[in-house]
Design a protein around this motif. Structure first.
Motif, PDB file in Angstrom:
ATOM      1  N   THR A 303     -18.384  -6.054  -2.632  1.00 23.92           N
ATOM      2  CA  THR A 303     -17.490  -4.820  -2.271  1.00 23.92           C
ATOM      3  C   THR A 303     -15.981  -5.118  -2.906  1.00 23.92           C
ATOM      4  OG1 THR A 303     -16.714  -3.549  -0.374  1.00 23.92           O
ATOM      5  CG2 THR A 303     -16.707  -5.832   0.131  1.00 23.92           C
ATOM      6  N   VAL A 304     -15.145  -3.890  -2.808  1.00 23.35           N
ATOM      7  CA  VAL A 304     -13.809  -4.109  -3.166  1.00 23.35           C
ATOM      8  C   VAL A 304     -13.073  -3.762  -2.163  1.00 23.35           C
ATOM      9  CG1 VAL A 304     -12.105  -3.076  -4.469  1.00 23.35           C
ATOM     10  CG2 VAL A 304     -14.516  -3.134  -5.575  1.00 23.35           C
ATOM     11  N   ALA A 305     -12.557  -4.784  -1.730  1.00 23.75           N
ATOM     12  CA  ALA A 305     -12.050  -4.923  -0.203  1.00 23.75           C
ATOM     13  C   ALA A 305     -10.480  -4.425  -0.226  1.00 23.75           C
ATOM     14  CB  ALA A 305     -11.821  -6.186   0.251  1.00 23.75           C
ATOM     15  N   GLN A 306     -10.338  -3.527   0.632  1.00 21.34           N
ATOM     16  CA  GLN A 306      -8.626  -2.972   0.861  1.00 21.34           C
ATOM     17  C   GLN A 306      -8.014  -3.993   1.563  1.00 21.34           C
ATOM     18  OE1 GLN A 306      -8.110   0.921   0.919  1.00 21.34           O
ATOM     19  NE2 GLN A 306     -10.283   1.656   1.107  1.00 21.34           N
ATOM     20  N   PRO A 307      -6.757  -3.977   1.233  1.00 20.15           N
ATOM     21  CA  PRO A 307      -5.860  -5.028   2.143  1.00 20.15           C
ATOM     22  C   PRO A 307      -5.512  -4.040   3.297  1.00 20.15           C
ATOM     23  CG  PRO A 307      -4.702  -4.021   0.340  1.00 20.15           C
ATOM     24  CD  PRO A 307      -6.175  -3.538   0.171  1.00 20.15           C
ATOM     25  N   LYS A 308      -6.176  -4.217   4.502  1.00 18.36           N
ATOM     26  CA  LYS A 308      -6.158  -3.397   5.716  1.00 18.36           C
ATOM     27  C   LYS A 308      -4.965  -3.688   6.193  1.00 18.36           C
ATOM     28  CE  LYS A 308     -10.712  -4.769   6.140  1.00 18.36           C
ATOM     29  NZ  LYS A 308     -11.766  -5.108   6.976  1.00 18.36           N
ATOM     30  N   GLU A 309      -4.602  -4.898   6.570  1.00 21.01           N
ATOM     31  CA  GLU A 309      -3.521  -5.058   7.056  1.00 21.01           C
ATOM     32  C   GLU A 309      -2.035  -4.507   6.432  1.00 21.01           C
ATOM     33  OE1 GLU A 309      -2.740  -6.118  10.050  1.00 21.01           O
ATOM     34  OE2 GLU A 309      -0.487  -6.376   9.773  1.00 21.01           O
ATOM     35  N   GLU A 310      -2.109  -4.808   5.133  1.00 21.16           N
ATOM     36  CA  GLU A 310      -0.797  -4.300   4.272  1.00 21.16           C
ATOM     37  C   GLU A 310      -0.774  -2.736   4.809  1.00 21.16           C
ATOM     38  OE1 GLU A 310      -2.463  -6.779   3.272  1.00 21.16           O
ATOM     39  OE2 GLU A 310      -1.533  -7.780   1.327  1.00 21.16           O
ATOM     40  N   LEU A 311      -1.986  -2.035   4.326  1.00 23.22           N
ATOM     41  CA  LEU A 311      -2.254  -0.643   4.460  1.00 23.22           C
ATOM     42  C   LEU A 311      -1.782  -0.129   5.974  1.00 23.22           C
ATOM     43  CD1 LEU A 311      -3.516   0.702   2.126  1.00 23.22           C
ATOM     44  CD2 LEU A 311      -5.590   0.351   3.069  1.00 23.22           C
ATOM     45  N   ALA A 312      -1.931  -0.916   6.740  1.00 23.89           N
ATOM     46  CA  ALA A 312      -1.645  -0.369   8.036  1.00 23.89           C
ATOM     47  C   ALA A 312       0.097  -0.648   8.250  1.00 23.89           C
ATOM     48  CB  ALA A 312      -2.181  -1.397   9.027  1.00 23.89           C
ATOM     49  N   SER A 313       0.428  -1.770   7.908  1.00 24.94           N
ATOM     50  CA  SER A 313       1.836  -2.222   8.320  1.00 24.94           C
ATOM     51  C   SER A 313       2.565  -1.415   7.164  1.00 24.94           C
ATOM     52  CB  SER A 313       2.019  -3.691   8.110  1.00 24.94           C
ATOM     53  OG  SER A 313       1.916  -4.070   6.776  1.00 24.94           O
ATOM     54  N   LEU A 314       2.563  -1.175   6.081  1.00 31.92           N
ATOM     55  CA  LEU A 314       3.137  -0.437   5.261  1.00 31.92           C
ATOM     56  C   LEU A 314       3.210   1.080   5.550  1.00 31.92           C
ATOM     57  CD1 LEU A 314       2.922  -1.574   1.618  1.00 31.92           C
ATOM     58  CD2 LEU A 314       4.859  -0.115   2.679  1.00 31.92           C
ATOM     59  N   GLY A 315       1.933   1.589   5.862  1.00 35.57           N
ATOM     60  CA  GLY A 315       1.916   2.996   6.425  1.00 35.57           C
ATOM     61  C   GLY A 315       2.821   3.069   7.730  1.00 35.57           C
ATOM     62  N   VAL A 316       2.732   2.235   8.616  1.00 36.17           N
ATOM     63  CA  VAL A 316       3.827   2.362   9.942  1.00 36.17           C
ATOM     64  C   VAL A 316       5.192   2.574   9.367  1.00 36.17           C
ATOM     65  CG1 VAL A 316       4.311   1.533  12.003  1.00 36.17           C
ATOM     66  CG2 VAL A 316       1.850   1.673  11.491  1.00 36.17           C
ATOM     67  N   ALA A 317       5.420   1.510   8.379  1.00 39.98           N
ATOM     68  CA  ALA A 317       6.748   1.325   8.112  1.00 39.98           C
ATOM     69  C   ALA A 317       7.345   2.422   7.264  1.00 39.98           C
ATOM     70  CB  ALA A 317       6.975   0.209   7.147  1.00 39.98           C
ATOM     71  N   LEU A 318       6.495   3.176   6.473  1.00 32.88           N
ATOM     72  CA  LEU A 318       6.881   4.299   5.687  1.00 32.88           C
ATOM     73  C   LEU A 318       7.098   5.467   6.663  1.00 32.88           C
ATOM     74  CD1 LEU A 318       4.665   4.531   2.710  1.00 32.88           C
ATOM     75  CD2 LEU A 318       6.833   4.051   2.919  1.00 32.88           C
ATOM     76  N   LEU A 319       6.182   5.679   7.815  1.00 31.91           N
ATOM     77  CA  LEU A 319       6.359   6.540   8.733  1.00 31.91           C
ATOM     78  C   LEU A 319       7.635   6.407   9.764  1.00 31.91           C
ATOM     79  CD1 LEU A 319       5.223   8.979   9.697  1.00 31.91           C
ATOM     80  CD2 LEU A 319       3.846   7.607  11.356  1.00 31.91           C
ATOM     81  N   LEU A 320       7.712   5.270  10.038  1.00 32.62           N
ATOM     82  CA  LEU A 320       9.067   4.994  10.953  1.00 32.62           C
ATOM     83  C   LEU A 320      10.330   5.244  10.108  1.00 32.62           C
ATOM     84  CD1 LEU A 320       7.717   2.158  13.280  1.00 32.62           C
ATOM     85  CD2 LEU A 320       7.269   4.736  13.530  1.00 32.62           C
ATOM     86  N   GLY A 321      10.067   4.675   8.723  1.00 35.95           N
ATOM     87  CA  GLY A 321      11.456   4.896   8.002  1.00 35.95           C
ATOM     88  C   GLY A 321      11.827   6.308   7.922  1.00 35.95           C
ATOM     89  N   ARG A 322      10.870   7.198   7.795  1.00 40.64           N
ATOM     90  CA  ARG A 322      11.158   8.569   7.479  1.00 40.64           C
ATOM     91  C   ARG A 322      11.795   9.152   9.025  1.00 40.64           C
ATOM     92  NH1 ARG A 322      10.744  11.927   3.343  1.00 40.64           N
ATOM     93  NH2 ARG A 322      10.231  10.356   2.401  1.00 40.64           N
TER      94      ARG A 322
END
Lengths: 350, 350
Positions: A303-322
DNA sequence: GTCGGTTTGTGGAAGGTTCCAATTTCACGG
DNA sequence: CCGTGAAATTGGAACCTTCCACAAACCGAC
């Protein structure tokens, strides 16, 4: 201060949660002071603070977030919209998002849309009424009405593992991801490679991976054939598993399949083996996502693994940033690199 | 009506969501009438209604749930506390609970506790501040402080797939469930049966299943041995996988293992096969829960399936019942019957 | 017209906070 | 003992709804 009893059956007494005023009265100060103590703002003398704290404990006072939200115009709530929580990948992502959000003082509202635009719309409506501070979209049906509903609302939105040019996004680079899978198969010697689509999958990712597949195949000198892109599914979801079996029964059939996600790859593994095709003996199989189940030795899905942890932490960071530093700023878009994990579901063709 | 511009960079204008007053002003009626139109209560003439509806659409007005919640003393929010969303069983349950709740007009706040009493406590605190109308506990660490915190709050609580004598509960009958698993193994001819515990598992269920195991074994004339109840885990969770391998290496080792849940059973399957023990060749393995992954043909785990749908729908029904028809009523407790699903992970002993 | 009754519409209080300007208290130097 | 500035405290407005008692408008019948 206490209300009269309400009914006569002897066990139901009007129950009122203590308010800031009750605390103020009991400790003999104004509600402003209680507020200052609770929020650790302003300046209050030690003696007063102690008295207030004691009253708070005596009464079991707990600030009413509803009232606070109203006056602050802020709820510290974020909404998470997900297509199917029963899909491992989503569940893991939601779990991590909830962790990051709650670490930052936000509470998470989770809505499962089941992939229906209608439900998606109504759940967003509910989130907006609750005045969530922001919304994380893990799945997006791609419905235009829903999108404009959202964009028209001036509510911060972050798309996690999906994409829109109008919002903050973080997702894996699908060209790279699909490229890794195809390249791996090509290196093993495969030339006839099919692509399996999940009809329930989030729309933007579905398109971008499908397009990436075609481009990557072309680049490898293997012109993709449209009839080799198969919508797999049980039928009620719009997909058709039988079509894939049909394809494999033809002459010069594909020797390998790339599935748009692990969930589909594993379903396909079941399907193929149920129909007497060995994986990877007869057909090689690769997925995308990197869910835990794929790593079980009995499944051993490449499989081609997605970096779940980064996805989640960056996603939250982007959201909270905005949320915290203003709605009007150009969207930030982050592409992460996925990683190929080679296991036993892929092998050289016969 | 509109506020002045705030900063000079030319793109940020003070943005205010329209309120009921804006709608009232635009349509030339009182806010009470707008309220009546929105909630379809009271009596308002067709002409007025039309004007109001038009104003609502022009302004893009959306009722502010925060204000409504404050005055109604009701949020239509329910909290769901879960130990580990990445566990399939929980994810599926949460998904279904969210579905039932939203069908009834409630929105769901999901909190992942990770099994830590401390985190559990702080998440409950957050839920209570938000004044959720009720809380569904899918996992409960069993921490007494948390329990009394909750019970002292007069907030409706329903325990789904866990148990407490003080709250509404719905769970599977563990005596029956464990009984089915053990009986199945006994009928296959096993006499030496070990029990694998998941340290991360919800406390009440963990105890009740462990106790059930002992009782059922006794009833089958197979006195359980305490050293055959093994806490399995990776180490950081308090469990010790090595201990199970050790046990199997001894003389007259168990020929079958019942795992406290499927998640552990599947981990164990990995572990055993990694150590060269065939399942079911060398050891038979049975789980409890009935997660989807267990049904994959490559896993084919024999398991005692919980009726997830009933668990979720009954759980929500109990919770909403308590919310909507009064806090003070004796707790309702429902035991459901699980069902044995025999697959290929169990076989007669050598 | 006027009267009773119904339909339609309204103004104001309440709900529990935060925030701010204003007031009181305090400590201290002159 | 007064004046001054800082520290401590306070009252009231604002946030946006719902709800209720009441007022106004309307209608048909006399």
């Amino acid at each position: 201060m206490t209300r009269e009893r309400i009914v006569g059956d002897g066990r139901d007494t009007a129950f009122r949660r203590p308010t800031i005023n009750d605390v103020a009265a009991l400790s003999g100060v104004s509600k402003s002071t209680v507020s200052n103590v609770m929020r650790q703002t302003g300046s209050v003398s030690d003696a007063t603070r102690r008295r207030v704290v004691e009253a708070v404990e005596r009464l079991g006072y707990r600030p009413n977030a509803t009232a606070r939200n109203l006056v602050m115009q802020r709820t510290n709530l974020i909404g998470v919209l997900v297509g199917d929580l029963a899909n491992d990948f989503n569940a893991e992502l939601v779990k991590r998002i909830e962790q990051h959000a709650s670490a930052a003082g936000y509470t998470t509202l989770v809505c499962n849309t089941g992939g229906h635009a209608e439900r998606e719309g109504s759940r967003i409506e509910a989130l907006l009424e609750q005045r969530v501070d922001g919304i994380a979209l893990l799945d997006f049906t791609g419905d235009r009405a829903v999108l404009s509903q959202l964009l028209g609302e001036r509510v911060p939105v972050a798309m996690v593992s999906c994409w829109s040019e109008y919002a903050d996004c973080v997702a894996v680079d699908d060209m790279v991801g699909v490229g890794l899978a195809v390249q791996h198969l090509v290196e093993l010697g495969h030339r006839r490679i099919a692509y399996a689509v999940d009809p329930l999958m989030e729309a933007t990712t579905r398109h971008s991976r499908a397009e990436a597949f075609d481009r990557v195949m072309l680049r490898s000198g293997l012109p993709p054939r449209s009839e080799w892109t198969v919508l797999c599914g049980t039928g009620d979801d719009g997909g058709d598993d039988a079509a894939m079996l049909e394809l494999l029964r033809g002459e010069a059939p594909p020797t390998a399949i790339v599935a748009a996600n692990d969930h589909t790859a594993i379903r396909l593994m079941e399907l193929l083996e149920g129909a007497g095709r060995a994986v990877p003996g007869d057909v090689s199989l690769a997925g995308i996502d990197g869910i835990d189940t794929a790593g079980l030795s009995r499944i051993a899905l490449t499989t081609v693994a997605q970096p779940k942890e980064e996805l989640a932490s960056l996603g939250v960071a982007l959201l909270l940033g905005r949320i915290e530093s203003g709605y009007d700023a150009p969207p930030q878009q982050r592409r992460l690199r996925p990683a190929l994990i080679v296991r036993q579901s892929t092998a050289p063709p016969r």
